[in-house]
Design an enzyme around this catalytic site. Structure first.
Site, PDB file in Angstrom:
ATOM      1  N   ASP A  33       1.915 -18.425  -1.345  1.00 43.08           N
ATOM      2  CA  ASP A  33       1.071 -17.281  -0.992  1.00 43.08           C
ATOM      3  C   ASP A  33       1.883 -16.235  -0.232  1.00 43.08           C
ATOM      4  OD1 ASP A  33      -2.045 -16.405  -0.360  1.00 43.08           O
ATOM      5  OD2 ASP A  33      -0.674 -15.915   1.285  1.00 43.08           O
ATOM      6  N   TYR A  38       3.902  -8.352   3.637  1.00 40.41           N
ATOM      7  CA  TYR A  38       4.854  -9.303   4.217  1.00 40.41           C
ATOM      8  C   TYR A  38       6.298  -8.870   3.999  1.00 40.41           C
ATOM      9  CZ  TYR A  38       0.854 -12.595   4.259  1.00 40.41           C
ATOM     10  OH  TYR A  38      -0.356 -13.203   4.437  1.00 40.41           O
ATOM     11  N   LYS A  63      -1.112  -9.949  -2.464  1.00 42.86           N
ATOM     12  CA  LYS A  63      -2.261  -9.171  -2.005  1.00 42.86           C
ATOM     13  C   LYS A  63      -1.930  -7.683  -1.973  1.00 42.86           C
ATOM     14  CE  LYS A  63      -2.886 -13.026   1.221  1.00 42.86           C
ATOM     15  NZ  LYS A  63      -1.475 -13.429   1.284  1.00 42.86           N
ATOM     16  N   HIS A  96      -6.381  -7.477   0.594  1.00 43.35           N
ATOM     17  CA  HIS A  96      -5.931  -8.101   1.846  1.00 43.35           C
ATOM     18  C   HIS A  96      -6.967  -8.000   2.969  1.00 43.35           C
ATOM     19  CE1 HIS A  96      -1.911  -9.328   3.845  1.00 43.35           C
ATOM     20  NE2 HIS A  96      -2.918  -9.921   4.441  1.00 43.35           N
TER      21      HIS A  96
END
Length: 263
Positions: A33, A38, A63, A96
């Site tokens: 994930d 990120y 996401k 998200h």
């Protein structure tokens, strides 16, 4: 969708995330994930490309971030994520955060519906959505979200939300299942862990699974990655499940989804 996977939130792109994902896959993990925000999709993609596991045996999630919400911008963000990951289809794509004040999550969801119908994504879902956000999508869109990934741990059980998701066949998934390490010294959890000859983290993750919640703990240490996954050889009693559930304080370590609007 595997019940257990690796989350890579705050894992630095490059060798750190490559090593983490590689160690996870080598030790039996099949679900990874990540998210655009990120900043490590490229490293995740490299680890996927270099591993010896066929792509169809892996379950990859990413996401769309808040600043990319909206129909056209979501489709563009998806293409960028796919290019970074280096894959030609995605297993799960999530919104998200709802960021309701932008008024865009319905348009964003319609873009996800298109990606699903076009076969680019095998499943679509949301992250950090509360009941009223989910109901809004159910009322205004064609496809009910398949997954809702939320903060979930013994201090934040979100029972009402979980029941809503069950009612609508939405799979709940836990991020920060270990409360960012804040539960590892809890005396109740420590006592239960000693009873089963397991670590506190293993007990918490086992509690997730027995509650039918998918869980994706993060770790960059190989021995922790192995330890976290070693939760399929024991079962918590109903009494111990209830004791853990009773630790709930409605306490978050992350933002309140109704207030979070960061771009």
């Amino acid at each position: 969708m595997p019940w257990f996977g690796l989350g890579v939130f705050k894992v630095e792109d490059g060798q750190d995330v490559v090593n983490s994902v590689t160690a996870a896959i080598e030790n039996g993990y099949r679900s990874i994930d990540t998210a655009a925000i990120y900043g490590n999709e490229e490293g995740v993609g490299k680890a996927i490309a270099d591993c010896n596991v066929p792509r169809e045996e892996l379950f990859i999630t990413t996401k769309v971030w808040n600043s990319e919400q909206g129909y056209d911008s979501t489709l563009a963000a998806f293409e960028e994520s796919m290019n970074k990951l280096g894959i030609d289809y995605l297993d799960l794509y999530l919104i998200h955060w709802p960021v309701a004040e932008y008024g865009l999550y319905v348009d964003t969801w319609k873009a996800l519906e298109k990606l699903y119908k076009d076969g680019r994504v095998r499943a679509i879902g949301v992250s950090n959505f509360q009941e009223h956000h989910l109901q809004d999508l159910i009322d205004r869109c064609e496809i009910v979200p398949m997954v809702n990934q939320v903060e979930y741990h013994p201090r934040l059980t979100q029972t009402k939300l979980h029941n809503f998701c069950k009612e609508h066949h939405i799979q709940l998934e836990a991020w920060s299942p270990l409360m960012q390490g804040g539960l590892l010294d809890d005396p109740t959890l420590t006592e239960i862990a000693q009873k089963y000859n397991k670590s506190t983290a293993q007990v918490i993750l086992r509690w997730d699974l027995q509650n039918e919640v998918v869980t994706i703990p993060k770790s960059v240490k190989s021995h922790r990655i192995v330890e976290n996954a070693n939760i399929f050889d024991f079962e918590l009693s109903n009494d111990d499940m209830d004791r853990i559930h009773a630790l709930n304080q409605d306490k978050r370590v992350g933002p309140n989804p109704d207030e979070f609007n960061k771009r």
